[in-house]
Design a protein around this motif. Structure first.
Motif, PDB file in Angstrom:
ATOM      1  N   TRP A 196       0.817  -1.214   0.000  1.00 58.36           N
ATOM      2  CA  TRP A 196       0.000   0.000   0.000  1.00 58.36           C
ATOM      3  C   TRP A 196       0.853   1.269   0.000  1.00 58.36           C
ATOM      4  O   TRP A 196       0.378   2.361  -0.351  1.00 58.36           O
ATOM      5  N   ILE A 197       2.130   1.110   0.355  1.00 59.23           N
ATOM      6  CA  ILE A 197       3.012   2.285   0.382  1.00 59.23           C
ATOM      7  C   ILE A 197       3.397   2.685  -1.034  1.00 59.23           C
ATOM      8  O   ILE A 197       3.761   3.845  -1.284  1.00 59.23           O
ATOM      9  N   ILE A 198       3.352   1.756  -1.984  1.00 56.29           N
ATOM     10  CA  ILE A 198       3.831   2.022  -3.352  1.00 56.29           C
ATOM     11  C   ILE A 198       3.122   3.226  -3.957  1.00 56.29           C
ATOM     12  O   ILE A 198       3.758   4.103  -4.574  1.00 56.29           O
ATOM     13  N   GLY A 199       1.823   3.251  -3.789  1.00 60.31           N
ATOM     14  CA  GLY A 199       1.082   4.342  -4.398  1.00 60.31           C
ATOM     15  C   GLY A 199       1.397   5.689  -3.784  1.00 60.31           C
ATOM     16  O   GLY A 199       1.264   6.724  -4.446  1.00 60.31           O
ATOM     17  N   ARG A 200       1.773   5.706  -2.540  1.00 54.08           N
ATOM     18  CA  ARG A 200       2.040   6.964  -1.864  1.00 54.08           C
ATOM     19  C   ARG A 200       3.496   7.409  -2.010  1.00 54.08           C
ATOM     20  O   ARG A 200       3.793   8.579  -2.228  1.00 54.08           O
ATOM     21  N   ASN A 201       4.418   6.426  -1.847  1.00 52.50           N
ATOM     22  CA  ASN A 201       5.852   6.796  -1.873  1.00 52.50           C
ATOM     23  C   ASN A 201       6.658   5.558  -2.281  1.00 52.50           C
ATOM     24  O   ASN A 201       6.982   4.706  -1.454  1.00 52.50           O
ATOM     25  N   LEU A 202       6.955   5.466  -3.581  1.00 53.13           N
ATOM     26  CA  LEU A 202       7.686   4.298  -4.083  1.00 53.13           C
ATOM     27  C   LEU A 202       9.086   4.205  -3.478  1.00 53.13           C
ATOM     28  O   LEU A 202       9.560   3.102  -3.148  1.00 53.13           O
ATOM     29  N   PHE A 203       9.735   5.347  -3.320  1.00 55.74           N
ATOM     30  CA  PHE A 203      11.084   5.342  -2.753  1.00 55.74           C
ATOM     31  C   PHE A 203      11.078   4.776  -1.328  1.00 55.74           C
ATOM     32  O   PHE A 203      11.943   3.986  -0.963  1.00 55.74           O
ATOM     33  N   ARG A 204      10.082   5.183  -0.551  1.00 56.58           N
ATOM     34  CA  ARG A 204       9.975   4.663   0.814  1.00 56.58           C
ATOM     35  C   ARG A 204       9.768   3.153   0.807  1.00 56.58           C
ATOM     36  O   ARG A 204      10.316   2.439   1.646  1.00 56.58           O
ATOM     37  N   TYR A 205       8.974   2.686  -0.133  1.00 51.11           N
ATOM     38  CA  TYR A 205       8.730   1.235  -0.221  1.00 51.11           C
ATOM     39  C   TYR A 205      10.022   0.478  -0.548  1.00 51.11           C
ATOM     40  O   TYR A 205      10.311  -0.568   0.034  1.00 51.11           O
ATOM     41  N   LEU A 206      10.794   1.006  -1.496  1.00 53.83           N
ATOM     42  CA  LEU A 206      12.051   0.349  -1.863  1.00 53.83           C
ATOM     43  C   LEU A 206      13.040   0.353  -0.702  1.00 53.83           C
ATOM     44  O   LEU A 206      13.729  -0.643  -0.446  1.00 53.83           O
ATOM     45  N   VAL A 207      13.104   1.491   0.001  1.00 55.82           N
ATOM     46  CA  VAL A 207      13.999   1.550   1.163  1.00 55.82           C
ATOM     47  C   VAL A 207      13.567   0.536   2.209  1.00 55.82           C
ATOM     48  O   VAL A 207      14.396  -0.155   2.826  1.00 55.82           O
ATOM     49  N   HIS A 208      12.267   0.433   2.402  1.00 54.76           N
ATOM     50  CA  HIS A 208      11.737  -0.504   3.408  1.00 54.76           C
ATOM     51  C   HIS A 208      12.082  -1.946   3.055  1.00 54.76           C
ATOM     52  O   HIS A 208      12.618  -2.696   3.890  1.00 54.76           O
ATOM     53  N   THR A 209      11.816  -2.357   1.831  1.00 56.84           N
ATOM     54  CA  THR A 209      12.025  -3.758   1.455  1.00 56.84           C
ATOM     55  C   THR A 209      13.507  -4.093   1.256  1.00 56.84           C
ATOM     56  O   THR A 209      14.000  -5.108   1.761  1.00 56.84           O
ATOM     57  N   LEU A 210      14.205  -3.239   0.527  1.00 62.78           N
ATOM     58  CA  LEU A 210      15.621  -3.508   0.291  1.00 62.78           C
ATOM     59  C   LEU A 210      16.439  -3.375   1.574  1.00 62.78           C
ATOM     60  O   LEU A 210      17.400  -4.127   1.803  1.00 62.78           O
ATOM     61  N   GLY A 211      16.067  -2.423   2.397  1.00 65.36           N
ATOM     62  CA  GLY A 211      16.790  -2.253   3.664  1.00 65.36           C
ATOM     63  C   GLY A 211      16.665  -3.486   4.544  1.00 65.36           C
ATOM     64  O   GLY A 211      17.646  -3.938   5.162  1.00 65.36           O
ATOM     65  N   GLU A 212      15.442  -4.029   4.606  1.00 66.58           N
ATOM     66  CA  GLU A 212      15.252  -5.244   5.410  1.00 66.58           C
ATOM     67  C   GLU A 212      16.039  -6.416   4.821  1.00 66.58           C
ATOM     68  O   GLU A 212      16.590  -7.237   5.552  1.00 66.58           O
ATOM     69  N   GLY A 213      16.069  -6.490   3.489  1.00 65.55           N
ATOM     70  CA  GLY A 213      16.840  -7.559   2.848  1.00 65.55           C
ATOM     71  C   GLY A 213      18.327  -7.439   3.134  1.00 65.55           C
ATOM     72  O   GLY A 213      19.002  -8.446   3.431  1.00 65.55           O
TER      73      GLY A 213
END
Length: 370
Positions: free
Chosen positions: A118-135
């Motif tokens: 659900w974050i993708i629609g609001r802030n794609l960069f935040r979503y990438l930081v969230h997923t890639l950072g956790e990885g």
């Protein structure tokens, strides 16, 4: 409780407390309200599980991941999935099968990516930081756990290698001791037996005296060998101390009884030298006199012990035939003396002297008074 176990327990308690505080703080910072409805109970569960992470690492990881999953299922939140169970991932990676640790982490990451779509629609960069950072965090935790486990294995291997080296050194030391004792005993006893054989018929009293002296030497050697065997079986505790410089008079007496005219000269106080150096002095004199009795054909020998401020000098010279023209052939006796002296940081020379053969050792004595 041992010091290591106590330190580990303190570290686990501190890590558990830190996890509780961070989980609650991050949850509150990301907008969660009513922490007692889920945040604090889950945080306490995560902290409590860390107290037994060393004993059941995979169980702690599975239960911790399940607790985070249950929290996110009932309380949608941008708070992370991997970092709350970072300690559990690290611990499991150090002692468990890495593939299962990675599988659990990947499952969490996949669900995390889907859950946060659900974050993708609001802030794609935040979503990438969230997923890639956790990885990246998961990869770093697994790599750190594997590196730590490798360092522990390396430490164990080094410890085992050091233990084997010490054992080999001890065996070599015992072999030298046995050689010195046996060589000296056989040399002295051999002389007395020859005397007894030559005088048995014509001078039975003299033969009996020679046999008695041989028996005395043999009895002392057996006591020394028994002491060495006791060291091998039980360790040095409780065993009799090895013969040292104070027992050189006995060696001289044995050599004199075997027919060798031995002069003993001592300069300085030998009682102040360390035990290892004192034992080495005794063994050098013992081996040198044994060689004189067996090989040189000498009639007299001179033993000189000199205590210097920071060293001790041992000299044993005889009037025998010296070394052959081809030079000195070092047998086990000379090799053993040289290794013993070298181990103490000293030097040893052995070779022809003006009247026969001479052995000279210089042994440093650390910490001696000036």
């Amino acid at each position: 409780m041992s010091r290591v176990r106590r330190t580990g327990w303190i570290a686990d308690v501190a890590l558990a407390a830190l996890t509780v505080v961070l989980f609650v703080s991050v949850a509150l910072a990301t907008g969660v309200r009513g922490p007692w409805n889920g945040v604090i109970p889950v945080a306490l569960i995560l902290g409590a599980l860390l107290l037994v992470r060393r004993r059941w690492p995979m169980t702690v990881l599975l239960l911790s991941a399940a607790a985070v999953f249950a929290y996110h299922l009932g309380h949608p939140s941008p708070a992370g999935w991997i970092w709350p169970v970072a300690a559990a991932y690290f611990t499991a990676a150090t002692v468990s099968r890495t593939r299962w640790v990675v599988a659990i982490g990947v499952a969490q990451l996949v669900y995390s990516a889907v859950d946060a779509r659900w974050i993708i629609g609001r802030n794609l960069f935040r979503y990438l930081v969230h997923t890639l950072g956790e990885g990246l965090l998961l990869a770093a935790l697994v790599a750190a756990g594997l590196a730590y486990a490798a360092s522990l294995r390396r430490r164990d291997l080094l410890g085992e290698a050091e233990y084997r080296a010490r054992a080999a050194e001890e065996r070599l030391s015992v072999a030298r001791e046995v050689h010195d004792i046996v060589a000296h005993t056989l040399a002295v006893v051999g002389v007395h037996l020859n005397v007894a054989a030559d005088t048995l018929r014509e001078e039975p009293a003299e033969a009996a005296t020679a046999l008695s002296l041989a028996q005395d030497v043999r009895n002392r050697a057996m006591k020394d060998l028994n002491a060495l065997i006791a060291v091998l079986r039980e360790g040095p505790a409780g065993t009799k101390p090895q013969s040292d410089a104070s027992a050189i008079g006995v060696l001289v007496a044995d050599a004199r009884a075997a027919g060798l005219d031995v002069a003993l000269s001592q300069h300085g106080d030998l009682s102040t030298i360390p035990a290892t150096a004192s034992v080495a002095v005794h063994r050098i004199v013992q081996e040198a006199l044994a060689n004189t009795l067996r090989h040189s054909g000498a009639t007299m020998a001179e033993v000189t012990l000199t205590r210097h401020p920071r060293s001790i000098t041992v000299e044993v010279a005889d009037d025998g035939k010296g070394a052959p023209s081809g030079g000195v052939t070092e047998g086990n006796g000379l090799i053993g003396m040289r290794e013993r002296v070298r181990a103490l940081g000293g030097t040893l020379t052995a070779g022809p002297a003006p009247r026969g053969f001479a052995v000279r050792a210089e042994i440093p004595v650390a910490g001696s008074p000036e």
